[in-house]
Write a protein that holds these residues in place. Structure first.
Motif, PDB file in Angstrom:
ATOM      1  N   TRP A  96       0.245  -1.039  -0.388  1.00 50.75           N
ATOM      2  CA  TRP A  96      -0.078   0.105   0.351  1.00 50.75           C
ATOM      3  C   TRP A  96       0.946   1.516   0.531  1.00 50.75           C
ATOM      4  CZ3 TRP A  96       1.079  -2.983   4.351  1.00 50.75           C
ATOM      5  CH2 TRP A  96       1.719  -2.222   5.216  1.00 50.75           C
ATOM      6  N   LEU A  97       0.611   2.513  -0.269  1.00 48.39           N
ATOM      7  CA  LEU A  97       0.888   3.823   0.169  1.00 48.39           C
ATOM      8  C   LEU A  97       0.469   4.581   1.208  1.00 48.39           C
ATOM      9  CD1 LEU A  97       0.469   4.928  -4.388  1.00 48.39           C
ATOM     10  CD2 LEU A  97       2.940   4.784  -3.343  1.00 48.39           C
ATOM     11  N   SER A  98       1.596   5.266   1.557  1.00 50.43           N
ATOM     12  CA  SER A  98       1.440   5.809   2.235  1.00 50.43           C
ATOM     13  C   SER A  98       2.311   7.276   2.311  1.00 50.43           C
ATOM     14  CB  SER A  98       2.109   4.842   3.558  1.00 50.43           C
ATOM     15  OG  SER A  98       1.073   5.613   5.274  1.00 50.43           O
ATOM     16  N   LYS A  99       1.384   7.951   3.313  1.00 49.50           N
ATOM     17  CA  LYS A  99       1.985   9.449   3.353  1.00 49.50           C
ATOM     18  C   LYS A  99       2.763   9.355   4.860  1.00 49.50           C
ATOM     19  CE  LYS A  99      -0.911  12.533   1.429  1.00 49.50           C
ATOM     20  NZ  LYS A  99      -2.331  13.713   1.103  1.00 49.50           N
ATOM     21  N   ASP A 100       2.828   8.000   5.694  1.00 52.11           N
ATOM     22  CA  ASP A 100       2.973   8.590   7.189  1.00 52.11           C
ATOM     23  C   ASP A 100       4.145   7.200   6.768  1.00 52.11           C
ATOM     24  OD1 ASP A 100       1.363   9.977   7.763  1.00 52.11           O
ATOM     25  OD2 ASP A 100       0.047   8.089   8.198  1.00 52.11           O
ATOM     26  N   LYS A 101       5.119   7.560   6.985  1.00 54.50           N
ATOM     27  CA  LYS A 101       6.376   6.691   7.434  1.00 54.50           C
ATOM     28  C   LYS A 101       6.690   5.688   8.241  1.00 54.50           C
ATOM     29  CE  LYS A 101      11.886   6.609   8.132  1.00 54.50           C
ATOM     30  NZ  LYS A 101      13.051   7.929   8.265  1.00 54.50           N
ATOM     31  N   THR A 102       5.688   5.710   9.679  1.00 61.27           N
ATOM     32  CA  THR A 102       5.509   4.898  10.830  1.00 61.27           C
ATOM     33  C   THR A 102       4.595   3.781   9.734  1.00 61.27           C
ATOM     34  OG1 THR A 102       5.909   6.598  11.915  1.00 61.27           O
ATOM     35  CG2 THR A 102       5.012   4.466  12.638  1.00 61.27           C
ATOM     36  N   VAL A 103       4.495   2.598   9.575  1.00 61.41           N
ATOM     37  CA  VAL A 103       3.575   1.689   9.386  1.00 61.41           C
ATOM     38  C   VAL A 103       2.864   1.868   9.998  1.00 61.41           C
ATOM     39  CG1 VAL A 103       4.107  -0.895   8.949  1.00 61.41           C
ATOM     40  CG2 VAL A 103       5.784   0.084   8.355  1.00 61.41           C
ATOM     41  N   LYS A 104       1.348   2.194   9.410  1.00 63.73           N
ATOM     42  CA  LYS A 104      -0.107   1.641   9.854  1.00 63.73           C
ATOM     43  C   LYS A 104      -0.931   0.714   9.312  1.00 63.73           C
ATOM     44  CE  LYS A 104       0.446   6.438  12.100  1.00 63.73           C
ATOM     45  NZ  LYS A 104      -0.265   7.616  12.390  1.00 63.73           N
ATOM     46  N   ASN A 105      -0.823  -0.528   9.348  1.00 63.80           N
ATOM     47  CA  ASN A 105      -1.157  -1.428   8.295  1.00 63.80           C
ATOM     48  C   ASN A 105      -2.758  -1.264   8.114  1.00 63.80           C
ATOM     49  OD1 ASN A 105      -2.081  -3.789   6.945  1.00 63.80           O
ATOM     50  ND2 ASN A 105       0.165  -4.742   7.880  1.00 63.80           N
ATOM     51  N   PRO A 106      -3.654  -1.455   7.237  1.00 63.10           N
ATOM     52  CA  PRO A 106      -4.783  -1.083   6.313  1.00 63.10           C
ATOM     53  C   PRO A 106      -5.383  -2.544   6.304  1.00 63.10           C
ATOM     54  CG  PRO A 106      -3.695  -0.496   4.581  1.00 63.10           C
ATOM     55  CD  PRO A 106      -2.488  -0.978   5.123  1.00 63.10           C
ATOM     56  N   TYR A 107      -4.650  -3.472   6.235  1.00 63.07           N
ATOM     57  CA  TYR A 107      -4.924  -4.716   6.407  1.00 63.07           C
ATOM     58  C   TYR A 107      -5.648  -5.569   8.113  1.00 63.07           C
ATOM     59  CZ  TYR A 107      -3.451  -4.415   1.444  1.00 63.07           C
ATOM     60  OH  TYR A 107      -3.068  -3.882  -0.150  1.00 63.07           O
ATOM     61  N   TYR A 108      -5.183  -5.197   8.660  1.00 56.30           N
ATOM     62  CA  TYR A 108      -4.951  -5.574   9.728  1.00 56.30           C
ATOM     63  C   TYR A 108      -6.367  -5.019  11.096  1.00 56.30           C
ATOM     64  CZ  TYR A 108      -3.533 -10.175   8.475  1.00 56.30           C
ATOM     65  OH  TYR A 108      -3.124 -10.875   8.206  1.00 56.30           O
ATOM     66  N   GLY A 109      -5.274  -3.249  10.650  1.00 54.80           N
ATOM     67  CA  GLY A 109      -5.991  -2.022  11.735  1.00 54.80           C
ATOM     68  C   GLY A 109      -5.528  -2.235  12.616  1.00 54.80           C
ATOM     69  N   SER A 110      -6.346  -2.294  13.837  1.00 61.59           N
ATOM     70  CA  SER A 110      -5.406  -2.048  16.087  1.00 61.59           C
ATOM     71  C   SER A 110      -4.894  -3.680  15.832  1.00 61.59           C
ATOM     72  CB  SER A 110      -6.471  -2.077  15.871  1.00 61.59           C
ATOM     73  OG  SER A 110      -7.237  -2.730  16.159  1.00 61.59           O
ATOM     74  N   GLN A 111      -5.663  -4.351  15.061  1.00 64.40           N
ATOM     75  CA  GLN A 111      -5.450  -5.762  15.362  1.00 64.40           C
ATOM     76  C   GLN A 111      -4.203  -6.374  15.682  1.00 64.40           C
ATOM     77  OE1 GLN A 111      -7.388  -8.748  13.006  1.00 64.40           O
ATOM     78  NE2 GLN A 111      -9.498  -7.937  14.016  1.00 64.40           N
ATOM     79  N   MET A 112      -2.467  -5.835  14.113  1.00 63.84           N
ATOM     80  CA  MET A 112      -1.364  -5.782  14.157  1.00 63.84           C
ATOM     81  C   MET A 112      -0.799  -4.593  13.316  1.00 63.84           C
ATOM     82  SD  MET A 112      -0.573  -9.953  12.796  1.00 63.84           S
ATOM     83  CE  MET A 112      -1.965 -10.025  11.343  1.00 63.84           C
ATOM     84  N   LEU A 113      -1.311  -3.422  13.981  1.00 63.36           N
ATOM     85  CA  LEU A 113      -0.993  -2.052  13.071  1.00 63.36           C
ATOM     86  C   LEU A 113       0.123  -1.664  12.375  1.00 63.36           C
ATOM     87  CD1 LEU A 113      -2.818   0.775  12.508  1.00 63.36           C
ATOM     88  CD2 LEU A 113      -1.936   1.400  14.514  1.00 63.36           C
ATOM     89  N   SER A 114       1.587  -2.482  13.388  1.00 62.58           N
ATOM     90  CA  SER A 114       2.558  -1.949  12.785  1.00 62.58           C
ATOM     91  C   SER A 114       3.751  -3.062  12.175  1.00 62.58           C
ATOM     92  CB  SER A 114       3.561  -1.652  14.035  1.00 62.58           C
ATOM     93  OG  SER A 114       3.555  -2.902  15.406  1.00 62.58           O
ATOM     94  N   CYS A 115       2.529  -4.340  11.239  1.00 63.60           N
ATOM     95  CA  CYS A 115       3.050  -4.925  10.942  1.00 63.60           C
ATOM     96  C   CYS A 115       3.328  -4.889   8.856  1.00 63.60           C
ATOM     97  CB  CYS A 115       2.083  -6.254  10.951  1.00 63.60           C
ATOM     98  SG  CYS A 115       2.438  -7.324   9.810  1.00 63.60           S
ATOM     99  N   GLY A 116       4.530  -4.916   9.029  1.00 64.01           N
ATOM    100  CA  GLY A 116       4.969  -5.048   7.688  1.00 64.01           C
ATOM    101  C   GLY A 116       6.148  -3.708   7.687  1.00 64.01           C
ATOM    102  N   SER A 117       6.433  -3.064   6.930  1.00 65.03           N
ATOM    103  CA  SER A 117       8.365  -2.186   6.447  1.00 65.03           C
ATOM    104  C   SER A 117       7.777  -1.427   4.886  1.00 65.03           C
ATOM    105  CB  SER A 117       9.067  -3.495   6.302  1.00 65.03           C
ATOM    106  OG  SER A 117       9.404  -4.078   5.284  1.00 65.03           O
ATOM    107  N   THR A 118       8.312  -1.061   5.323  1.00 68.63           N
ATOM    108  CA  THR A 118       8.555   0.249   4.253  1.00 68.63           C
ATOM    109  C   THR A 118       9.691   0.077   2.438  1.00 68.63           C
ATOM    110  OG1 THR A 118       7.461   2.520   5.369  1.00 68.63           O
ATOM    111  CG2 THR A 118       9.180   2.725   3.203  1.00 68.63           C
TER     112      THR A 118
END
Length: 359
Positions: free
Chosen positions: A329-351
């Protein structure tokens, strides 16, 4: 026995065709002409126009006629024909962009009846018509004042005609009394009118140039990316209602995009991605099921990333990856906020990619 077997085959084919249409609710069928040449065209036209459970296109190579069946509550003939035009095929209502037509295989390049292909949404066409109307209005206005100028042949300047028309009746009323003074009066007015006209013309041109030079150029893809990020943020917050609403706005922005006004290389990229973008935006807007929205968001994100090389972003963007979903996904935030899990696994992923601002 053999005849019975053949009958069963015919019935099974008929049932399969009927069941295909039965999946489309609120069906409406229309026949339209779409230009093409061969079986390859048939496949491309039908793939571009078909939408699962929403629209079905059956194009005949010989007659160039297509039978379109669609859910009248979810789409219409124009939307289907626009998607087909974006794939490179003209209809009598919508013409394909030149870049889309140029990408067709040699055997698919049909003879185009119109010389200036334009694909635009209804509101774009209205704006063009309004613009043409404004451009023509001085000519129309001049045409209306010509009869009065014929009566006063010596007065040729457009701005002086109205002024002269107001003065002449009073002059004619006293023509017999003071012919010489009238001539002097006319001679005095003419230079004044000409000077007045000379003063107005440059100022009009300057006034026209000022908004054009002072106007800030906007990126035509801004509306697409702004709405995309709004959909992403709604999915991060696990808010299906907002995601559907923002996706509907994205769909509107896609329809309003003036593809023919883009540079050639941008037209090519947008034309290629447009059918998938429109289908994904429509599917997200049509449901409140967050799971289905997130699944469709994968396709939306992939196609939006295809447009990144042509998007002059005014801020740094980040292309991020979720290993659990094998999706980006594309994001304006450098901090990972996962749209596929939301609060369940918000930081799951990497740039995986940083897109620097170009402005």
């Amino acid at each position: 026995m053999k005849s019975m077997f053949n009958l069963l085959i015919v019935l099974s084919v008929a049932l399969s065709v009927t069941s295909g249409f039965a999946q489309i609710k609120n069906p409406k069928t229309e026949t339209v002409k779409i230009f093409g040449n061969c079986d390859m065209c048939k496949t491309a036209i039908e793939n571009a126009g078909n939408l699962k459970n929403i629209a079905s296109v059956n194009w005949n190579n010989d007659s160039k006629m297509a039978e379109i069946t669609f859910d009248s509550k979810k789409t219409n003939r124009d939307e289907i024909l626009k998607r087909i035009a974006l794939a490179g095929y003209d209809s009598e209502e919508f013409l394909a962009p030149d870049t889309a037509y140029a990408q067709l295989a040699g055997c698919c390049k049909y003879e185009r009846l119109k010389k200036e292909p334009v694909i635009a949404m209804d509101n774009t066409k209205m704006q063009m018509d309004m613009s043409e109307s404004k451009m023509d209005s001085p000519v129309e206005q001049e045409g209306k004042t010509m009869p009065s100028s014929e009566k006063h042949a010596n007065m040729t300047m457009p701005s002086s005609e109205k002024h002269t028309d107001m003065k002449m009746p009073s002059t004619e009323n006293h023509k017999d009394m003071k012919m010489s003074s009238t001539e002097k009066h006319t001679d005095m007015k003419m230079p004044t009118a000409e000077k007045h006209t000379d003063m107005k013309m440059p100022s009009t041109e300057e006034h026209t140039d000022m908004p054009m030079s002072g106007m800030k150029e906007t990126n035509p893809l801004d509306a697409l990316f702004n709405n995309y990020f709004a959909v992403k943020d709604a999915l991060v917050k696990t808010n299906p209602t907002t995601a559907a609403a923002k996706s509907s706005e994205l769909l509107t922005a896609l329809k309003a995009l003036k593809i023919e006004s883009l540079k050639a290389e941008v037209q090519t990229a947008v034309t290629k991605a447009m059918p998938s973008l429109m289908e994904a935006a429509k599917n997200i807007s049509a449901t409140k099921d967050i799971g289905k929205q997130r699944e469709t968001f994968k396709v939306l994100s992939k196609n939006m990333h295809e447009l990144i090389p042509f998007y002059n972003a005014n801020e740094t963007l980040y292309y991020q990856y979720c290993p659990m979903q094998d999706a980006n996904w594309l994001s304006k935030d450098k901090t990972v906020k996962n749209p596929y899990y939301g609060s369940q696994m918000l930081s799951c992923g990497s740039t995986v990619e940083t897109i620097d601002a170009k402005n």
